[in-house]
Design a protein around this motif. Structure first.
Motif, PDB file in Angstrom:
ATOM      1  N   ALA A 168       0.818  -1.217   0.000  1.00  0.00           N
ATOM      2  CA  ALA A 168       0.000   0.000   0.000  1.00  0.00           C
ATOM      3  C   ALA A 168       0.851   1.266   0.000  1.00  0.00           C
ATOM      4  N   ILE A 169       2.113   1.137   0.433  1.00  0.00           N
ATOM      5  CA  ILE A 169       2.943   2.337   0.632  1.00  0.00           C
ATOM      6  C   ILE A 169       2.913   3.320  -0.555  1.00  0.00           C
ATOM      7  N   PRO A 170       3.167   2.839  -1.806  1.00  0.00           N
ATOM      8  CA  PRO A 170       3.227   3.820  -2.882  1.00  0.00           C
ATOM      9  C   PRO A 170       1.907   4.549  -3.101  1.00  0.00           C
ATOM     10  N   TYR A 171       0.818   3.917  -2.692  1.00  0.00           N
ATOM     11  CA  TYR A 171      -0.480   4.523  -2.990  1.00  0.00           C
ATOM     12  C   TYR A 171      -0.972   5.437  -1.883  1.00  0.00           C
ATOM     13  N   VAL A 172      -0.415   5.316  -0.685  1.00  0.00           N
ATOM     14  CA  VAL A 172      -0.872   6.197   0.387  1.00  0.00           C
ATOM     15  C   VAL A 172       0.130   7.316   0.677  1.00  0.00           C
ATOM     16  N   ASP A 173       1.374   7.145   0.190  1.00  0.00           N
ATOM     17  CA  ASP A 173       2.361   8.198   0.391  1.00  0.00           C
ATOM     18  C   ASP A 173       2.250   9.170  -0.764  1.00  0.00           C
ATOM     19  N   ILE A 174       1.552  10.288  -0.536  1.00  0.00           N
ATOM     20  CA  ILE A 174       1.319  11.204  -1.665  1.00  0.00           C
ATOM     21  C   ILE A 174       2.325  12.347  -1.673  1.00  0.00           C
ATOM     22  N   ASN A 175       3.300  12.280  -0.781  1.00  0.00           N
ATOM     23  CA  ASN A 175       4.357  13.285  -0.766  1.00  0.00           C
ATOM     24  C   ASN A 175       5.186  13.161  -2.049  1.00  0.00           C
ATOM     25  N   GLU A 176       5.168  14.233  -2.877  1.00  0.00           N
ATOM     26  CA  GLU A 176       5.881  14.111  -4.155  1.00  0.00           C
ATOM     27  C   GLU A 176       7.379  14.291  -4.000  1.00  0.00           C
ATOM     28  N   LYS A 177       7.782  14.851  -2.880  1.00  0.00           N
ATOM     29  CA  LYS A 177       9.211  15.125  -2.719  1.00  0.00           C
ATOM     30  C   LYS A 177       9.970  13.853  -2.358  1.00  0.00           C
ATOM     31  N   GLY A 178      11.274  13.938  -2.478  1.00  0.00           N
ATOM     32  CA  GLY A 178      12.108  12.806  -2.079  1.00  0.00           C
ATOM     33  C   GLY A 178      11.994  11.637  -3.021  1.00  0.00           C
ATOM     34  N   ASN A 179      11.739  11.899  -4.320  1.00  0.00           N
ATOM     35  CA  ASN A 179      11.628  10.824  -5.302  1.00  0.00           C
ATOM     36  C   ASN A 179      12.918  10.757  -6.100  1.00  0.00           C
ATOM     37  N   GLY A 180      13.746   9.774  -5.827  1.00  0.00           N
ATOM     38  CA  GLY A 180      14.958   9.603  -6.625  1.00  0.00           C
ATOM     39  C   GLY A 180      16.199  10.230  -6.033  1.00  0.00           C
ATOM     40  N   TYR A 181      16.154  10.574  -4.788  1.00  0.00           N
ATOM     41  CA  TYR A 181      17.372  11.041  -4.114  1.00  0.00           C
ATOM     42  C   TYR A 181      17.184  10.835  -2.617  1.00  0.00           C
ATOM     43  N   TYR A 182      18.299  10.855  -1.906  1.00  0.00           N
ATOM     44  CA  TYR A 182      18.232  10.631  -0.460  1.00  0.00           C
ATOM     45  C   TYR A 182      17.858  11.918   0.257  1.00  0.00           C
ATOM     46  N   THR A 183      16.890  11.830   1.144  1.00  0.00           N
ATOM     47  CA  THR A 183      16.530  12.981   1.956  1.00  0.00           C
ATOM     48  C   THR A 183      15.852  12.502   3.221  1.00  0.00           C
ATOM     49  N   GLN A 234       5.094   3.051  -8.757  1.00  0.00           N
ATOM     50  CA  GLN A 234       4.296   2.416  -7.696  1.00  0.00           C
ATOM     51  C   GLN A 234       4.121   0.923  -7.926  1.00  0.00           C
ATOM     52  N   PHE A 235       3.756   0.584  -9.182  1.00  0.00           N
ATOM     53  CA  PHE A 235       3.434  -0.827  -9.421  1.00  0.00           C
ATOM     54  C   PHE A 235       4.673  -1.709  -9.315  1.00  0.00           C
ATOM     55  N   ASN A 236       5.817  -1.167  -9.704  1.00  0.00           N
ATOM     56  CA  ASN A 236       7.020  -1.999  -9.632  1.00  0.00           C
ATOM     57  C   ASN A 236       7.381  -2.306  -8.182  1.00  0.00           C
ATOM     58  N   TRP A 237       7.040  -1.415  -7.301  1.00  0.00           N
ATOM     59  CA  TRP A 237       7.242  -1.686  -5.870  1.00  0.00           C
ATOM     60  C   TRP A 237       6.354  -2.873  -5.457  1.00  0.00           C
ATOM     61  N   VAL A 238       5.107  -2.873  -5.941  1.00  0.00           N
ATOM     62  CA  VAL A 238       4.195  -3.967  -5.600  1.00  0.00           C
ATOM     63  C   VAL A 238       4.753  -5.293  -6.130  1.00  0.00           C
ATOM     64  N   VAL A 239       5.243  -5.271  -7.370  1.00  0.00           N
ATOM     65  CA  VAL A 239       5.887  -6.470  -7.924  1.00  0.00           C
ATOM     66  C   VAL A 239       7.055  -6.872  -7.028  1.00  0.00           C
ATOM     67  N   GLY A 240       7.805  -5.874  -6.570  1.00  0.00           N
ATOM     68  CA  GLY A 240       8.937  -6.137  -5.682  1.00  0.00           C
ATOM     69  C   GLY A 240       8.501  -6.830  -4.401  1.00  0.00           C
ATOM     70  N   VAL A 241       7.415  -6.369  -3.801  1.00  0.00           N
ATOM     71  CA  VAL A 241       6.942  -6.997  -2.568  1.00  0.00           C
ATOM     72  C   VAL A 241       6.607  -8.467  -2.838  1.00  0.00           C
ATOM     73  N   LEU A 242       5.987  -8.735  -3.987  1.00  0.00           N
ATOM     74  CA  LEU A 242       5.689 -10.129  -4.325  1.00  0.00           C
ATOM     75  C   LEU A 242       6.985 -10.929  -4.447  1.00  0.00           C
ATOM     76  N   LEU A 243       8.002 -10.326  -5.051  1.00  0.00           N
ATOM     77  CA  LEU A 243       9.293 -11.017  -5.172  1.00  0.00           C
ATOM     78  C   LEU A 243       9.899 -11.290  -3.804  1.00  0.00           C
ATOM     79  N   LEU A 244       9.729 -10.343  -2.905  1.00  0.00           N
ATOM     80  CA  LEU A 244      10.228 -10.540  -1.539  1.00  0.00           C
ATOM     81  C   LEU A 244       9.550 -11.749  -0.906  1.00  0.00           C
ATOM     82  N   VAL A 245       8.224 -11.791  -1.026  1.00  0.00           N
ATOM     83  CA  VAL A 245       7.475 -12.921  -0.452  1.00  0.00           C
ATOM     84  C   VAL A 245       7.924 -14.227  -1.100  1.00  0.00           C
TER      85      VAL A 245
END
Ligand code: HEM
Lengths: 300, 255
Positions: A132-147, B135-146
């Motif tokens: 669910a993480i990618p779908y509930v985290d709507i913060n656009e920042k911090g995509n592709g770099y460390y922060t 987003q979806f590739n993360w979901v695929v990743g979680v499946l790979l983890l499992v």
């Protein structure tokens, strides 16, 4: 101490030592990189966006890494033999019986929860929660770099879940849990006859409500007490929503996403609270809490 | 001699271009190679920086390949029956040339893969690489983890020694308590679950970890799970490309 070193260096425990060291190293690496980016005006990664040829600049790294990893695997495999114990025997239960190391965090939670929670519900929540993480985290920042600065809540929550609730519990379960799943400090001898004498009580009994009636049936008051505790805990999420629903963040998040986040977040906090309820009282000579909520069908 | 060889039709049919160090040849090197063409021809410089990606996804994949190769070799020497499994292990460790090397490598690479897949996930989280469009590739990743965990867990049983049988007993005992579907789980008995018809029974092929369990885990470990994992890995790698390659601070640049 000798026994602790022996457990530490058991071939099958090498991965846990590696896990501990690498997690510490990578957390430190993250922290350094995140701090540097947080102090700069643009992240370092953004200054390295000129394109390079994959051949040779990436392929050569892959090639060298492949050789290095193969070398490590060969040395590791020559140096240490995979364990092969006595043939399987159903009549002889080893003590302690441990699951494979990556499940020891969950096995540790069996101390605090009934198997249906520790063994089924929590793993399911972990998997679903991760997805669910990618779908509930709507913060656009911090995509592709460390922060760190730009996504404190996300990093802290995930960091706590991964480093403490997953990695630390695995380390604990491997090195400090001995026969009978009893706790032993490093250096203490694993005594197979050690029995921890503890009388667990239910939370309601701290408030003078006995769980069982004299005829051993469930006390309805205790049932209601537990329901109020658990229900009240999860309704903290509702209260928070009511109080903050008009803020920009909540408006953007929306009720559905918020519900998912607050349910998962509170569930994780709830696990921690239950662990504390079990461990803390003993420090004051009180009885550890067994259940918060007892029902005829399940206990929490 | 070598120059002569390079002019033959056979050589040319295999290696399509020369090794001259030109921009064009470097590109062809990638797109003309079935293994390398998973890669783009060019990538942003930070994507080649190990301290950015930690290399953990790639190492996980490499370990998976090592496991596939050593695993196939092990299959030549192993029979998944309670009668032979342990014997075959002994034989492998004592009499087969390089048997211990192969078995050890399979074991340690499996442990290492569980470790690296966890670190890979940690890195992907910390760089926020699950954010759109990934987003979806993360979901695929979680499946790979499992799948990785299940592969490792099912393999744990196969040596059929005390360690494996009891670790798997502890692990699968959880299934007794599955809500609704386990005979000791909440509402399980109410729904007619018994020890001989609940999910655990289906998983084990019996009421306890026994010979049918060994066969089930063997088939799952050697055929079913790797097959599924390979499919999801193909999707995973494809999506890394299609989502624009390794994540980078596109958005931050625009500010
Ligand atoms: C068998 C397991 C896996 C394999 C072989 C694998 C392999 C890879 C590889 C080779 C990459 C390229 C970048 C890199 O090396 O870091 C990658 C990227 C990625 N992986 Fe995995 N992975 C696995 C599991 C996972 C898991 C468990 C997750 C997350 C839960 C995940 C999520 C991602 C995402 C979101 C990317 C894109 C990262 C970016 O663009 O920066 N993968 N994976």
């Amino acid at each position: 101490m000798g026994q602790f070193l022996e457990i530490l260096s058991k071939p099958d425990n090498i991965p846990i030592v590696l896990l501990l060291l690498s997690v510490i190293y990578f957390t430190w690496l993250y922290w350094v990189k995140a701090k540097r980016n947080d102090m700069a005006t643009v992240p370092v990664e953004a200054t390295q966006d000129d394109k390079v040829q994959v051949w040779p600049y990436l392929v050569r790294i892959e090639f060298l890494m492949t050789i290095a990893i193969m070398a490590v695997m060969v040395v590791w495999s020559i140096a240490l033999d995979a364990p092969l114990e006595e043939p399987a025997n159903r009549a002889l239960t080893p003590n302690p019986s441990k699951a494979p190391w990556y499940f020891l965090g969950l096995q540790e939670l069996l101390v605090y929860f009934d198997p249906w929670i520790a063994g089924v519900v929590l793993p399911t929540l972990i998997i679903v929660g991760l997805m669910a993480i990618p779908y509930v985290d709507i913060n656009e920042k911090g995509n592709g770099y460390y922060t760190y600065k730009e996504r404190k809540f996300a990093v802290l929550t995930f960091g706590f879940g991964f480093l403490i609730m997953w990695v630390a519990l695995i380390v604990l379960g491997t090195f400090l849990r001995g026969p009978g799943w009893n706790f032993f400090w490093p250096g203490e001898v694993w005594d197979p006859h050690y029995v921890a004498v503890l009388t667990n009580v239910d939370l309601s009994e701290y408030f003078g409500i006995t769980t069982r009636m004299p005829d051993n049936s469930l006390n309805p008051l205790a049932f209601i007490f537990g329901a109020v505790c658990v229900g009240g805990f999860y309704s903290l999420g509702v209260l928070y929503w009511i109080k903050n629903r008009n803020t920009d963040l909540m408006q953007k998040l929306g009720l559905v996403r918020y519900s998912v986040v607050s349910f998962l977040f509170l569930s994780m906090v709830g696990v921690v609270i239950k662990v504390i309820l079990r461990l803390l009282p003993t420090a004051f000579g009180l009885n550890p809490v067994k259940y918060v909520w007892v029902t005829p069908w399940f206990n929490v | 001699m070598f120059d002569q060889l390079k002019k033959t039709e056979v050589y040319k049919s295999i290696f399509r271009h020369s090794y001259q160090d030109t921009q064009r040849n470097r590109a062809l090197q990638i797109v003309d190679n079935v293994f390398l063409h998973l890669h783009p021809v060019r990538v942003p410089r930070h994507a080649t920086n190990l301290s950015y990606t930690w290399g953990m996804g790639g190492i996980t994949f490499l370990l998976f390949l090592i496991l596939t190769i050593t695993g196939v070799i092990l299959m030549f020497y192993y029979r998944p029956t309670a009668q032979y499994a342990y014997e075959d292990m002994k034989y492998l460790m004592n009499d087969v040339p390089f048997g211990p090397l192969i078995r050890n490598m399979h074991r340690w690479a499996a442990h290492a893969m569980v470790l690296t897949v966890m670190l890979h996930m940690f890195r992907v989280f910390l760089t926020g690489s699950y954010k759109p469009p990934r987003q979806f590739n993360w979901v695929v990743g979680v499946l790979l983890l499992v799948l990785t965990l299940l592969l490792s867990f099912s393999g744990y049983l196969l040596p059929w020694d005390q360690l494996s049988i009891w670790a798997v007993t502890v692990g699968t005992n959880m299934a007794r308590a599955t809500p609704l579907l386990g005979h000791e789980g909440p509402l399980g008995p109410e729904l007619g679950m018994r020890i001989d018809n609940d999910v655990r029974f289906v998983l084990l092929g019996g009421t306890e970890v026994g010979p049918p369990t060994l066969l089930r885990f063997y088939v799952g470990h050697c055929i079913f799970l790797p097959l599924i994992a390979v499919i999801f890995m193909a999707v995973h790698f494809w999506r890394v490309r299609k989502d624009g390659g390794i994540s980078g601070p596109e958005a931050a640049k625009k500010i």
